[in-house]
Design an enzyme around this catalytic site. Structure first.
Site, PDB file in Angstrom:
ATOM      1  N   GLY A  98       5.448  -3.131   6.884  1.00  0.00           N
ATOM      2  CA  GLY A  98       6.096  -3.392   5.586  1.00  0.00           C
ATOM      3  C   GLY A  98       6.204  -4.874   5.317  1.00  0.00           C
ATOM      4  O   GLY A  98       5.544  -5.688   5.961  1.00  0.00           O
ATOM      5  N   ASN A  99       7.017  -5.255   4.360  1.00  0.00           N
ATOM      6  CA  ASN A  99       7.264  -6.675   4.093  1.00  0.00           C
ATOM      7  C   ASN A  99       8.686  -6.859   3.569  1.00  0.00           C
ATOM      8  O   ASN A  99       9.400  -5.894   3.344  1.00  0.00           O
ATOM      9  CB  ASN A  99       6.213  -7.241   3.124  1.00  0.00           C
ATOM     10  N   TYR A 100       9.081  -8.123   3.395  1.00  0.00           N
ATOM     11  CA  TYR A 100      10.484  -8.434   3.091  1.00  0.00           C
ATOM     12  C   TYR A 100      10.858  -8.344   1.610  1.00  0.00           C
ATOM     13  O   TYR A 100      11.958  -8.744   1.240  1.00  0.00           O
ATOM     14  CB  TYR A 100      10.817  -9.849   3.582  1.00  0.00           C
ATOM     15  N   ALA A 143       5.271  -6.105  -4.010  1.00  0.00           N
ATOM     16  CA  ALA A 143       4.533  -6.743  -2.910  1.00  0.00           C
ATOM     17  C   ALA A 143       3.814  -5.617  -2.174  1.00  0.00           C
ATOM     18  O   ALA A 143       4.367  -4.991  -1.264  1.00  0.00           O
ATOM     19  CB  ALA A 143       5.503  -7.471  -1.989  1.00  0.00           C
TER      20      ALA A 143
END
Ligand code: CTP
Length: 400
Positions: A209-211, A277
């Site tokens: 995943g990402n932030y 994102a």
């Protein structure tokens, strides 16, 4: 005609030194032909005279639940009367009471009764402003959908220099004018948004995943809804935050879910703003069972996801406007401009992770809006909730 003409503006004044500036705000609002009523806390009267405010607003001032001749000042009626309420100055104490529903004066009772949009302009000395409790209360109010009119940096009444200075009356006026005029601008338009990260499953308990917090995309969705658009928001996994009830939310998890949800909807949209994102790569195999620990290394093979933005760019019709986001850490402008061409966009919003206070998981952001004609419009560091309106205004103005 000014957008404030005939609007009922209720000012809530709490006891900060900046209260003296509210006399000027009343004057500015009346000049714009707004109807102004003032509700103030008992202590606020030490900072600005009720008589001044009454003369300027041409209305009586509300400060207590009962008058001396046993008349009831109905907070419910006041709350229903208002088209917008502005709590300014909002002191640390008043912010805390608003955030927690501590209803011990007419101002807070009216705030709790107000069904209209509520704006609040915090003011306090710099250390109070920086205290985690102030930050938390401001965030709580924003999560209720109340709109922050952020404090400025500058000289404070204490003589110290820092953050916590109330926004100037002119700035508060501009926010109100923008709110009422913007409301009309997207009526009849259909707007599609993406926001948040995507989670790419490795096995049933792990993911890549990402932030991304989704804050910028959600702020854009809320702003578009407030401006009258019919809004659909395709949202990746994010923590709970305020989303305008008029926004239709489609929750997705992976890049391929997002691709499907977006592509199903795009044909009947006027504007699509893709702020999510999205993972560029996803695990080739998604294990059915939890992967057990074995050798020293684990090699995960990743394959490219489909580019959602580029897929819309290919099928975009002339009446449809497509706006992307770019997050770059080097050659920012060139890379962002290249994305406009490669993905056939009408504009791109460039985020820079190099700027302090900008980017992922923050409440503020600093962006440059770039049109398909390669014109650059840098916007200053601002709360994402405010920036959202500016970005949409730029889209309306330059993506024709
Ligand atoms: N985007 C998308 N689908 C993807 C990847 C990105 O729709 N699979 C969109 C994002 O929502 C954003 C824009 O493309 O609006 C740019 O994303 P970014 O990650 O900055 O660019 P990439 O095209 O992925 O290029 P790179 O990672 O090389 O910078």
């Amino acid at each position: 005609m000014t957008s404030l003409q005939g609007k009922n503006i209720l000012l809530g004044i709490s006891a900060g030194i900046a209260a003296y500036k509210i006399a000027n705000l009343v004057r500015l609002l009346v000049k714009k032909q707004a109807n102004v009523k003032v509700v103030m806390s008992e202590n606020a009267k030490q900072f600005v005279s009720p008589l001044t405010l009454s003369v300027l607003s041409k209305n009586k001032i509300y400060d207590t639940f009962y008058t001396t001749d046993n008349q009831w000042n109905s907070h419910v009626e006041l709350g229903l009367w208002a088209d917008a309420m502005v709590v300014a100055p909002a002191t640390a104490n008043t912010l805390a009471k608003m955030a927690n529903g501590i209803c011990d004066n007419l101002l807070i009772a009216t705030y709790l009764s107000a069904k209209c949009p509520v704006f609040f302009a915090p003011t306090m000395d710099l250390d109070m402003y920086k205290h985690p409790t102030s930050t938390k209360n401001i965030e709580t109010l924003q999560s209720f959908g109340n709109q922050l009119i952020a404090s400025n940096y500058g000289e404070l009444a204490s003589g110290l220099i820092g953050e916590g200075r109330m926004a100037e009356p002119e700035e508060i006026l501009t926010r109100l004018e923008a709110y009422f005029s913007d409301n009309q601008m997207l009526v009849g338009k259909k707007v599609l948004l993406t926001a948040g990260p995507t989670y790419e499953n490795i096995d049933p308990v792990r993911f890549v995943g990402n932030y991304s917090s989704g804050k910028m995309g959600i702020a854009l969705a809320n702003a578009a809804a407030a401006m009258g658009a019919s809004v659909e928001l395709v949202l990746g996994p994010v923590s709970q935050q305020y989303i305008d009830p008029r926004v239709q939310v489609i929750q997705v998890r992976s890049a391929s879910d997002m691709y499907k949800a977006v592509n199903e909807r795009f044909t009947y949209m006027d504007i699509a703003i893709l702020a999510a994102a999205v993972a560029d790569y996803t695990p080739k195999e998604k294990a059915e069972h939890k992967i057990k620990k074995s050798g020293e290394n684990l090699i995960l093979e990743l394959v490219k996801t489909k580019d959602i933005l580029a897929s819309l760019g290919q099928k975009k019709q002339p009446h449809q406007k497509l706006i992307g986001f770019a997050l770059e850490t080097q050659n920012e402008l060139d890379n962002a401009k290249d994305k406009i061409l490669r993905k056939n966009l009408d504009a791109i919003v460039l985020n820079s992770l190099n700027d302090q206070g900008a980017g992922f998981a923050t409440d503020t952001n600093k962006v440059t809006f770039i049109t398909a004609q390669m014109e650059e419009y840098p916007l200053p560091l601002k709360p994402k909730t405010e920036l959202a309106y500016e970005i949409i205004n730029l889209i309306i103005k330059y993506c024709k």
